[in-house]
Design an enzyme around this catalytic site. Structure first.
Site, PDB file in Angstrom:
ATOM      1  N   HIS A 467       0.833  -1.209   0.000  1.00 44.26           N
ATOM      2  CA  HIS A 467       0.000   0.000   0.000  1.00 44.26           C
ATOM      3  C   HIS A 467       0.873   1.267   0.000  1.00 44.26           C
ATOM      4  CE1 HIS A 467      -3.697   2.293   1.127  1.00 44.26           C
ATOM      5  NE2 HIS A 467      -2.793   3.129   1.609  1.00 44.26           N
ATOM      6  N   GLU A 468       1.780   1.338   0.958  1.00 44.90           N
ATOM      7  CA  GLU A 468       2.620   2.536   1.055  1.00 44.90           C
ATOM      8  C   GLU A 468       3.530   2.654  -0.160  1.00 44.90           C
ATOM      9  OE1 GLU A 468       1.678   4.675   3.001  1.00 44.90           O
ATOM     10  OE2 GLU A 468       0.464   3.359   4.272  1.00 44.90           O
ATOM     11  N   HIS A 471       1.700   4.350  -2.926  1.00 43.11           N
ATOM     12  CA  HIS A 471       1.765   5.813  -2.766  1.00 43.11           C
ATOM     13  C   HIS A 471       3.137   6.314  -3.220  1.00 43.11           C
ATOM     14  CE1 HIS A 471      -1.983   6.646  -0.771  1.00 43.11           C
ATOM     15  NE2 HIS A 471      -1.717   5.907   0.291  1.00 43.11           N
ATOM     16  N   HIS A 474       3.469   6.732  -6.873  1.00 39.09           N
ATOM     17  CA  HIS A 474       2.767   7.951  -7.279  1.00 39.09           C
ATOM     18  C   HIS A 474       3.692   9.161  -7.099  1.00 39.09           C
ATOM     19  CE1 HIS A 474      -1.513   9.980  -7.043  1.00 39.09           C
ATOM     20  NE2 HIS A 474      -0.946  10.155  -8.212  1.00 39.09           N
TER      21      HIS A 474
HETATM   22 ZN   LIG Z   1      -3.052   5.192   1.833  1.00 40.76          ZN
END
Ligand SMILES: [Zn+2]
Length: 676
Positions: A467-468, A471, A474
């Site tokens: 998940h991290e 990010h 991105h």
């Molecule tokens: Zn998040």
């Protein structure tokens, strides 16, 4: 004075020179940084030339860069490696930063220039990104009341002051109510069913309160395991009712009037600024755009998830009947859910962990990033760190071009806050023919290695890392001109797409085979375990969805209409919950009076975004499932249209470009096993 924060960094790729930065440098650096930023703003407002996009909007965008850099270093340290001194500085510096940002949004000369440019926007031949920047800058003034007359401005400030007081009071009341209750047990048989660790913690709590036996509280680490495991139904009932009655007891901590006041003030504020409701105001800057869109989104999911939720409810109730319980109540839910889960899956975390050695999982993340986005990660020791445990990487593309710096900080320690997050020490922008690349960081609190064992992650920690890292992609792949539109600076209900979509690879055999190897035997994770992980991740998805929807609908009910007619919080809430409740109502309980997300935190008119983000990631990933989870063309489309674009274009347009169509709820319902 020589302050390293105020000089150009001469370190590797201008990374933060942690070895030179001392705590004492921050405050003077902030003060100097604010002074310099103000001078840059003054240069814009004192400019006697006609306002243009360049001399006003772009100049404003690139003002305060020194201050931004100091802020990101400081606040990242305050989260990951804080001390009493750093916290003290944060206290002192926060009002100065607020004052500075107010100075900008309330600067009438500056607004006049911005507005002049905005009014001729269509004649300026702007690129879509420039158009977005101009609109954002203009709106940031207008949404703070810049277009109002003096009386209205005074009124707006009054409302804002009142609102911030009420929100604070709301939170204080919830906290006071949480601490006002304890379940004090002295008879060991009452602990039946509870895990060892929970009992030990309760014993410790009792000792701290100078009491015998065990004390359970309404804090999550105590409350959740109690409701999940305690065999004594009456005690569960006592705990559940206490939990649900927070700030709804007609005592000095009661939040009913505060809830009504907040809703009414928000409505008034929105009207003053020209919006139909608070939800209309909030959603203007969201992918969902309007309350109508949000409501129909939630309603559609509700229709589809409800049958599955009822089926699950019946299953749990059937199990409870064996214990002589004829009517499943709120306080039975977690307890019998857990029993059912055990019956169905018996997935032991300890069996999984050996397949997820931290180093292997990181390697897996890197390999997947390479397959999808052509990224390469090289650990570099010449980058300075703020703590010896931090790992530092230079990120390049397959042709060797520099893409980003990545910091990774994995283990808990004193001075680091809980949870996991992605952040940046420097953002990305383009100026004077230079593409200035970002310095991204991920911070986690994973299981530490011991003398005899490496760090073995739980599956939950594995998905957290993905998940991290999503990010982080991105942030690392950001490729925009303006820093305020770069990377993760996107609308709120769009920001979890890159992170959540990346979690999907954790459930795919071909991805797991890259890294999920037993740390001792190197044996690949057995398919049967992967199947179990997948199935158990959908466990009671219908009921969970219904619960999330009930909160989302309640949030919209409070914020999308005129609340002035609402007299009774409980009655209003009961009506809102009409279609989403499986359990009987408990008359002593009220959700709104302790719904901190929407009445204290920043989630008002935004609770729907949890589900919204899931729909986006499921819908986006379904294209990968269709074309292949490592399909280059799909990956490059995702990179070019989502990961590189930040907030330069409206999220729905970006999404449609990637996906070829707007998102639908189908993929999520399918993934969650809710479509039969
Ligand atoms: Zn998040």
């Amino acid at each position: 004075m020589s302050n390293p924060l105020l000089k150009k960094f001469t370190t590797y790729n201008e990374t933060a020179p942690f070895s030179q930065i001392k705590t004492k440098h921050f405050k003077p650096a902030f003060i100097e940084g604010i002074k310099n930023a103000k001078a840059e703003i003054d240069a814009i407002t004192n400019n006697t030339n006609v306002p243009t996009f360049e001399n006003t909007i772009e100049a404003l965008e690139f003002s305060g860069q020194q201050l931004n850099r100091i802020s990101s270093i400081f606040f990242n340290l305050n989260s990951a490696e804080t001390t009493d001194d750093i916290q003290q500085i944060a206290q002192e510096i926060s009002p100065l930063l607020t004052e500075f940002s107010n100075d900008i949004t309330l600067n009438e000369v500056l607004f006049k220039r911005v507005k002049l440019v905005y009014q001729i926007k269509d004649d300026l031949n702007l690129t879509p990104e420039q158009d977005m920047l101009l609109t954002n800058k203009y709106k940031s003034f207008v949404r703070n009341g810049a277009n109002l007359n003096e009386d209205q401005k005074t009124e707006l400030r009054k409302i804002d002051t009142e609102l911030s007081k009420l929100k604070l009071k709301f939170g204080e009341n919830v906290l006071a109510e949480t601490h006002d209750f304890e379940l004090h047990l002295t008879n060991k048989t009452q602990l039946s069913g509870l895990p060892e660790g929970t009992i030990e913690a309760a014993e410790l709590t009792a000792k701290q309160k100078e009491k015998d036996g065990w004390v359970f509280t309404l804090d999550y680490p105590s409350y959740v395991p109690f409701m999940t495991y305690a065999d004594d139904r009456n005690l569960r009932k006592q705990m559940a009712i206490a939990f649900g009655a927070k700030a709804f007891r007609n005592n000095k901590n009661d939040n009913q009037q505060i809830v009504l006041d907040i809703a009414n003030l928000r409505y008034k504020r929105a009207n003053l600024l020209g919006y139909k409701s608070h939800a209309h105001f909030v959603l203007e800057e969201r992918m969902a755009e309007t309350p109508e869109n949000v409501i129909s989104f939630l309603d559609d999911l509700l229709v589809k998830a409800k049958p599955a939720a009822i089926e699950e409810f019946n299953k749990i109730e059937t199990l409870a009947k064996k214990d002589g319980i004829n009517h499943l109540e709120k306080w039975d839910s977690a307890y019998y859910s857990e029993k059912l889960k055990k019956e169905l899956f018996d997935l032991e975390e300890e069996k999984l962990k050996p397949y997820f050695k931290l180093e292997n999982v990181i390697e897996g993340v890197f390999q997947i990033s390479k397959k999808l986005y052509d990224l390469q990660f090289e650990e570099i020791t010449t980058i300075e760190k703020y703590h010896e445990e931090v790992k530092t990487y230079k990120v390049t593309d397959t042709s060797g071009n520099y893409v980003a710096i990545l910091y990774a900080d994995f283990f808990p320690r004193k001075g680091k806050r809980n949870g996991a997050w992605m952040t940046s020490f420097k953002n990305q922008w383009k100026k004077d023919n230079e593409n200035s690349r970002p310095h991204i960081s991920i911070v986690c609190n994973f299981t530490k290695p011991t003398k005899t064992k490496p760090s073995l992650l739980t599956f939950n920690e594995v998905t957290t890392l993905f998940h991290e890292f999503g990010h982080a992609l991105h942030g690392m792949l950001a490729n925009t001109t303006y820093p305020s539109l770069s990377g993760t600076s996107v609308f709120w209900d769009f920001v979890e797409l890159p992170s959540q979509i990346f979690e999907n690879w954790c459930y795919q055999k071909d991805a797991l085979n890259l890294f999920a190897k037993h740390y001792e035997t190197n044996e690949l994770i057995p398919m049967e375990l992967i199947d179990k992980i997948k199935k158990s991740s959908n466990f009671l998805e219908g009921m969970q969805t219904l619960r999330q929807l009930s909160f989302g609908i309640l949030d919209m009910d409070w914020h999308s209409k005129n609340p002035s007619e609402i007299k009774n919080v409980k009655e209003f809430e009961t009506a809102s919950f009409k279609n989403t409740q499986l359990f009987s109502d408990v008359k002593e309980n009220c959700m709104s009076t302790s719904f901190s997300h929407i009445f204290q935190g920043g989630y008002s008119s935004g609770y729907y975004s949890y589900k919204w983000a899931e729909v986006l990631d499921a819908d986006a990933f379904s294209l990968f499932l269709e074309k292949g989870i490592f399909d280059k063309e799909t990956a490059l489309k995702f990179k070019a249209n989502i990961l590189e674009k930040g907030g330069t274009i409206k999220p729905m347009d970006l999404y449609t470009k990637f996906r070829g169509q707007k998102p639908t709820n189908e993929a999520l319902l399918k993934r969650a096993g809710l479509l039969k």
